[in-house]
Scaffold this motif. Structure first.
Motif, PDB file in Angstrom:
ATOM      1  N   GLY A  10       0.862  -1.163   0.091  1.00 45.17           N
ATOM      2  CA  GLY A  10       0.046   0.085  -0.126  1.00 45.17           C
ATOM      3  C   GLY A  10       0.882   1.136  -0.086  1.00 45.17           C
ATOM      4  N   GLY A  11       0.852   1.905  -1.239  1.00 44.87           N
ATOM      5  CA  GLY A  11       1.620   3.304  -1.266  1.00 44.87           C
ATOM      6  C   GLY A  11       0.767   4.449  -0.974  1.00 44.87           C
ATOM      7  N   GLY A  12       0.042   4.459   0.057  1.00 49.88           N
ATOM      8  CA  GLY A  12      -0.856   5.721   0.431  1.00 49.88           C
ATOM      9  C   GLY A  12       0.163   6.459   1.530  1.00 49.88           C
ATOM     10  N   LEU A  31       8.048  -1.536  -1.661  1.00 49.05           N
ATOM     11  CA  LEU A  31       6.636  -0.813  -1.476  1.00 49.05           C
ATOM     12  C   LEU A  31       5.889  -1.192  -2.768  1.00 49.05           C
ATOM     13  N   LEU A  32       4.924  -2.165  -2.336  1.00 46.94           N
ATOM     14  CA  LEU A  32       4.164  -2.539  -3.356  1.00 46.94           C
ATOM     15  C   LEU A  32       2.719  -2.097  -3.433  1.00 46.94           C
ATOM     16  N   THR A  33       2.215  -1.448  -4.627  1.00 52.45           N
ATOM     17  CA  THR A  33       1.131  -0.956  -4.693  1.00 52.45           C
ATOM     18  C   THR A  33       0.395  -1.233  -5.581  1.00 52.45           C
ATOM     19  N   PRO A  42      -3.633  12.815  -2.289  1.00 58.56           N
ATOM     20  CA  PRO A  42      -4.839  13.029  -1.314  1.00 58.56           C
ATOM     21  C   PRO A  42      -6.291  13.323  -1.850  1.00 58.56           C
ATOM     22  N   PHE A  43      -7.161  12.976  -1.334  1.00 62.89           N
ATOM     23  CA  PHE A  43      -8.484  13.243  -1.924  1.00 62.89           C
ATOM     24  C   PHE A  43      -8.518  14.817  -2.094  1.00 62.89           C
ATOM     25  N   THR A  44      -8.151  15.630  -1.402  1.00 58.85           N
ATOM     26  CA  THR A  44      -8.444  17.116  -1.279  1.00 58.85           C
ATOM     27  C   THR A  44      -6.989  17.813  -1.286  1.00 58.85           C
ATOM     28  N   LEU A  46      -3.998  19.598   0.359  1.00 56.45           N
ATOM     29  CA  LEU A  46      -3.339  19.205   1.503  1.00 56.45           C
ATOM     30  C   LEU A  46      -3.812  20.060   2.554  1.00 56.45           C
ATOM     31  N   PRO A  47      -4.542  19.631   3.623  1.00 55.97           N
ATOM     32  CA  PRO A  47      -4.981  20.853   4.584  1.00 55.97           C
ATOM     33  C   PRO A  47      -4.446  21.240   5.730  1.00 55.97           C
ATOM     34  N   GLU A  48      -3.297  20.316   5.848  1.00 57.10           N
ATOM     35  CA  GLU A  48      -2.441  20.835   7.164  1.00 57.10           C
ATOM     36  C   GLU A  48      -0.994  20.456   6.620  1.00 57.10           C
ATOM     37  N   GLN A  87       4.436  -1.650  -9.120  1.00 55.25           N
ATOM     38  CA  GLN A  87       2.895  -1.794  -9.078  1.00 55.25           C
ATOM     39  C   GLN A  87       2.709  -3.293  -9.155  1.00 55.25           C
ATOM     40  N   SER A  88       1.604  -3.497  -8.282  1.00 56.55           N
ATOM     41  CA  SER A  88       1.444  -5.173  -8.263  1.00 56.55           C
ATOM     42  C   SER A  88       0.109  -5.244  -7.118  1.00 56.55           C
ATOM     43  N   SER A  89      -0.783  -6.126  -7.272  1.00 55.61           N
ATOM     44  CA  SER A  89      -1.777  -6.318  -6.397  1.00 55.61           C
ATOM     45  C   SER A  89      -1.547  -7.557  -5.185  1.00 55.61           C
ATOM     46  N   ALA A  90      -1.325  -7.332  -4.131  1.00 55.73           N
ATOM     47  CA  ALA A  90      -1.133  -8.538  -3.161  1.00 55.73           C
ATOM     48  C   ALA A  90      -2.403  -9.340  -2.876  1.00 55.73           C
ATOM     49  N   THR A  91      -2.360 -10.455  -2.934  1.00 52.07           N
ATOM     50  CA  THR A  91      -3.835 -11.607  -2.980  1.00 52.07           C
ATOM     51  C   THR A  91      -3.635 -12.256  -1.960  1.00 52.07           C
ATOM     52  N   LEU A 120      -3.244  -0.635   3.928  1.00 55.92           N
ATOM     53  CA  LEU A 120      -4.205  -1.092   2.818  1.00 55.92           C
ATOM     54  C   LEU A 120      -5.165   0.114   2.902  1.00 55.92           C
ATOM     55  N   GLY A 121      -5.344   1.036   3.852  1.00 58.64           N
ATOM     56  CA  GLY A 121      -6.148   2.202   3.636  1.00 58.64           C
ATOM     57  C   GLY A 121      -7.535   1.732   3.575  1.00 58.64           C
ATOM     58  N   SER A 122      -8.338   2.376   2.675  1.00 57.66           N
ATOM     59  CA  SER A 122     -10.003   2.022   2.635  1.00 57.66           C
ATOM     60  C   SER A 122     -10.080   1.178   1.494  1.00 57.66           C
ATOM     61  N   GLY A 202       0.591  -3.803  10.781  1.00 54.61           N
ATOM     62  CA  GLY A 202      -0.686  -3.243  10.377  1.00 54.61           C
ATOM     63  C   GLY A 202      -0.289  -1.618  10.614  1.00 54.61           C
ATOM     64  N   LEU A 203      -0.762  -0.928   9.527  1.00 54.59           N
ATOM     65  CA  LEU A 203      -0.258   0.618   9.398  1.00 54.59           C
ATOM     66  C   LEU A 203      -1.383   1.245   9.013  1.00 54.59           C
ATOM     67  N   GLY A 204      -1.715   2.597   9.528  1.00 55.23           N
ATOM     68  CA  GLY A 204      -2.556   3.702   8.787  1.00 55.23           C
ATOM     69  C   GLY A 204      -4.271   3.381   9.053  1.00 55.23           C
ATOM     70  N   GLY A 211      -8.977   8.902  10.527  1.00 55.48           N
ATOM     71  CA  GLY A 211      -7.786   9.663  10.618  1.00 55.48           C
ATOM     72  C   GLY A 211      -7.388  10.827   9.393  1.00 55.48           C
ATOM     73  N   THR A 212      -6.523  11.655   9.713  1.00 52.17           N
ATOM     74  CA  THR A 212      -6.170  12.765   8.717  1.00 52.17           C
ATOM     75  C   THR A 212      -4.738  12.169   7.735  1.00 52.17           C
ATOM     76  N   TYR A 213      -4.462  12.851   6.735  1.00 51.74           N
ATOM     77  CA  TYR A 213      -3.320  12.337   6.116  1.00 51.74           C
ATOM     78  C   TYR A 213      -2.017  12.632   7.202  1.00 51.74           C
ATOM     79  N   ARG A 215      -2.010  12.581  10.358  1.00 54.30           N
ATOM     80  CA  ARG A 215      -1.860  11.318  11.191  1.00 54.30           C
ATOM     81  C   ARG A 215      -1.443  10.044  10.734  1.00 54.30           C
ATOM     82  N   MET A 216      -1.779   9.874   9.202  1.00 55.67           N
ATOM     83  CA  MET A 216      -1.075   8.554   8.666  1.00 55.67           C
ATOM     84  C   MET A 216       0.384   8.832   8.427  1.00 55.67           C
ATOM     85  N   ALA A 217       0.769   9.937   8.028  1.00 55.51           N
ATOM     86  CA  ALA A 217       2.254  10.245   7.855  1.00 55.51           C
ATOM     87  C   ALA A 217       3.225  10.023   9.424  1.00 55.51           C
TER      88      ALA A 217
HETATM   89  P1  FAD Z   1      -4.522   4.912   1.378  1.00 50.83           P
HETATM   90  O1  FAD Z   1      -3.812   6.372   1.432  1.00 50.83           O
HETATM   91  O2  FAD Z   1      -5.793   4.642   1.283  1.00 50.83           O
HETATM   92  O3  FAD Z   1      -3.545   4.090   0.655  1.00 50.83           O
HETATM   93  C1  FAD Z   1      -3.416   2.646   0.755  1.00 50.83           C
HETATM   94  C2  FAD Z   1      -2.949   2.217  -0.594  1.00 50.83           C
HETATM   95  O4  FAD Z   1      -2.841   0.456  -0.640  1.00 50.83           O
HETATM   96  C3  FAD Z   1      -3.760   2.564  -1.683  1.00 50.83           C
HETATM   97  O5  FAD Z   1      -2.859   3.250  -2.691  1.00 50.83           O
HETATM   98  C4  FAD Z   1      -4.097   1.111  -2.446  1.00 50.83           C
HETATM   99  O6  FAD Z   1      -4.084   1.246  -3.818  1.00 50.83           O
HETATM  100  C5  FAD Z   1      -3.206   0.308  -1.806  1.00 50.83           C
HETATM  101  N1  FAD Z   1      -3.793  -1.115  -1.713  1.00 50.83           N
HETATM  102  C6  FAD Z   1      -4.791  -1.524  -0.855  1.00 50.83           C
HETATM  103  N2  FAD Z   1      -4.814  -2.810  -1.070  1.00 50.83           N
HETATM  104  C7  FAD Z   1      -3.907  -3.422  -1.770  1.00 50.83           C
HETATM  105  C8  FAD Z   1      -3.379  -4.559  -2.299  1.00 50.83           C
HETATM  106  N3  FAD Z   1      -4.151  -5.765  -1.984  1.00 50.83           N
HETATM  107  N4  FAD Z   1      -2.341  -4.564  -3.389  1.00 50.83           N
HETATM  108  C9  FAD Z   1      -1.568  -3.756  -3.528  1.00 50.83           C
HETATM  109  N5  FAD Z   1      -1.972  -2.569  -2.932  1.00 50.83           N
HETATM  110  C10 FAD Z   1      -3.016  -2.215  -2.210  1.00 50.83           C
HETATM  111  N6  FAD Z   1      -8.020  12.423   5.491  1.00 50.83           N
HETATM  112  C11 FAD Z   1      -8.011  13.755   5.427  1.00 50.83           C
HETATM  113  O7  FAD Z   1      -6.910  14.322   6.034  1.00 50.83           O
HETATM  114  N7  FAD Z   1      -8.453  14.756   4.563  1.00 50.83           N
HETATM  115  C12 FAD Z   1      -9.482  14.107   3.815  1.00 50.83           C
HETATM  116  O8  FAD Z   1     -10.132  14.931   3.186  1.00 50.83           O
HETATM  117  C13 FAD Z   1      -9.765  12.766   3.880  1.00 50.83           C
HETATM  118  N8  FAD Z   1     -10.803  12.392   3.072  1.00 50.83           N
HETATM  119  C14 FAD Z   1     -11.275  10.770   3.088  1.00 50.83           C
HETATM  120  C15 FAD Z   1     -12.092  10.388   2.377  1.00 50.83           C
HETATM  121  C16 FAD Z   1     -12.325   9.155   2.207  1.00 50.83           C
HETATM  122  C17 FAD Z   1     -13.483   8.500   1.325  1.00 50.83           C
HETATM  123  C18 FAD Z   1     -11.539   8.264   3.011  1.00 50.83           C
HETATM  124  C19 FAD Z   1     -11.763   6.753   2.972  1.00 50.83           C
HETATM  125  C20 FAD Z   1     -10.544   8.660   4.039  1.00 50.83           C
HETATM  126  C21 FAD Z   1     -10.337  10.050   3.758  1.00 50.83           C
HETATM  127  N9  FAD Z   1      -9.105  10.602   4.782  1.00 50.83           N
HETATM  128  C22 FAD Z   1      -9.166  11.968   4.873  1.00 50.83           C
HETATM  129  C23 FAD Z   1      -8.862  10.056   5.816  1.00 50.83           C
HETATM  130  C24 FAD Z   1      -7.106   9.376   5.521  1.00 50.83           C
HETATM  131  O9  FAD Z   1      -6.260  10.235   5.870  1.00 50.83           O
HETATM  132  C25 FAD Z   1      -7.215   8.892   4.194  1.00 50.83           C
HETATM  133  O10 FAD Z   1      -7.860   7.737   3.909  1.00 50.83           O
HETATM  134  C26 FAD Z   1      -5.554   8.343   3.912  1.00 50.83           C
HETATM  135  O11 FAD Z   1      -5.330   8.436   2.428  1.00 50.83           O
HETATM  136  C27 FAD Z   1      -5.022   7.048   4.644  1.00 50.83           C
HETATM  137  O12 FAD Z   1      -4.063   6.771   4.384  1.00 50.83           O
HETATM  138  P2  FAD Z   1      -3.263   5.122   4.349  1.00 50.83           P
HETATM  139  O13 FAD Z   1      -1.863   5.119   4.062  1.00 50.83           O
HETATM  140  O14 FAD Z   1      -3.622   4.383   5.459  1.00 50.83           O
HETATM  141  O15 FAD Z   1      -4.225   4.634   2.942  1.00 50.83           O
END
Ligand code: FAD
Length: 232
Positions: A10-12, A31-33, A42-44, A46-48, A87-91, A120-122, A202-204, A211-213, A215-217
């Motif tokens: 997960g490269g979030g 770093l496999l993503t 980010p979705f928006t 950068l807020p902070e 770039q790859s998908s973990a299964t 893995l984020g969301s 597990g991370l993030g 949580g916020t960006y 916080r994830m960092a």
């Molecule tokens: P992510 O940034 O989601 O990264 C996870 C990565 O893992 C993705 O790139 C995905 O492709 C990869 N991945 C997942 N499964 C696999 C797999 N099996 N194989 C390979 N790759 C995989 N926070 C804010 O501060 N401001 C906002 O506006 C905000 N909006 C949000 C909106 C939504 C809909 C969601 C769900 C969250 C939001 N957040 C926001 C909260 C949070 O800060 C973000 O979700 C943030 O991106 C989470 O970071 P992360 O590293 O945990 O995961």
């Protein structure tokens, strides 16, 4: 043979931040993503500001748009000699008894490491709703695949439901995402361990649920700090 000392799925924000900080300390990291076009995106805007010492602080600025942040962060990640971003998908997890030693990928090759971090984020069983349309996607236009979630379920992990909204912006309609995160009892916050298996972390968002960006960092930096001490 191990491909990496640490493999991060997960490269979030959290996964990239951890990978960068570890590589800068000389740890060999994979770093496999699943999509290189959405690394550190980010979705928006950068807020902070990013936390001190983070990649977010190094390349970001408050109000910076998503694609600019993504491009700058990816350039840094790719320039780090000890970091292999690909770039790859973990299964599935690769197990030796109760120890995780790598992941299987949809593309074929196994990637082996003595520690596997799920960031893995969301993307655990997400359902994205935009207007009348429902997609299997963890964010807009980024599909999610069920394999890894199903494998984790079969291994006995439990999950809780989460929900997040994205407001309409720049002509893009708002949307919402329902997703799963690991149940709190699965994860030990101090050590990042997903204790059901050895060598798995597990991370993030996938363990915090919300949580916020920034916080994830911070979490990515904290994991790198812990691992760097443990790995010497
Ligand atoms: P992510 O940034 O989601 O990264 C996870 C990565 O893992 C993705 O790139 C995905 O492709 C990869 N991945 C997942 N499964 C696999 C797999 N099996 N194989 C390979 N790759 C995989 N926070 C804010 O501060 N401001 C906002 O506006 C905000 N909006 C949000 C909106 C939504 C809909 C969601 C769900 C969250 C939001 N957040 C926001 C909260 C949070 O800060 C973000 O979700 C943030 O991106 C989470 O970071 P992360 O590293 O945990 O995961």
């Amino acid at each position: 043979p191990m491909d990496y000392q640490v493999l991060i799925v997960g490269g979030g924000f959290s996964g990239s931040e951890a990978a960068y900080a570890l590589a800068c300390r000389g740890v060999r990291v994979g770093l496999l993503t699943q999509s290189l076009d959405t690394v550190y995106l980010p979705f928006t805007p950068l807020p902070e500001p990013g936390p001190e010492g983070s990649l977010m602080a190094e390349v970001g600025a408050v109000g910076m748009k998503g694609w600019e942040l993504h491009a700058k962060a990816k350039y840094r990640l790719e320039g780090e000699p000890q970091l292999h971003l690909f770039q790859s998908s973990a299964t599935r997890l690769v197990l030796e008894g109760r120890r995780v030693v790598g992941v299987e990928t949809w593309e074929g090759p196994r990637r082996m490491a003595s520690r596997v971090v799920l960031a893995l984020g969301s993307f655990l069983m997400p359902r994205l709703t935009i207007g009348d349309v429902v997609e299997e996607a963890g964010r807009l236009s980024e599909a999610a695949y069920p394999d890894l979630y199903e494998n984790l379920l079969a291994l006995g992990f439990s999950f809780v439901d989460q929900h997040a909204e994205v407001a309409a912006q720049d002509g893009t309609p708002g949307y919402s995402v329902r997703y799963k995160s690991f149940a709190p009892a699965e994860w030990e916050a101090e050590s990042f361990r997903l204790g059901r298996l050895e060598g798995l972390y597990g991370l993030g968002l996938c363990v915090l649920g919300q949580g916020t960006y920034a916080r994830m960092a911070s979490e990515g930096l904290r994991l790198a700090e812990n691992f760097a001490v443990e790995l010497g």
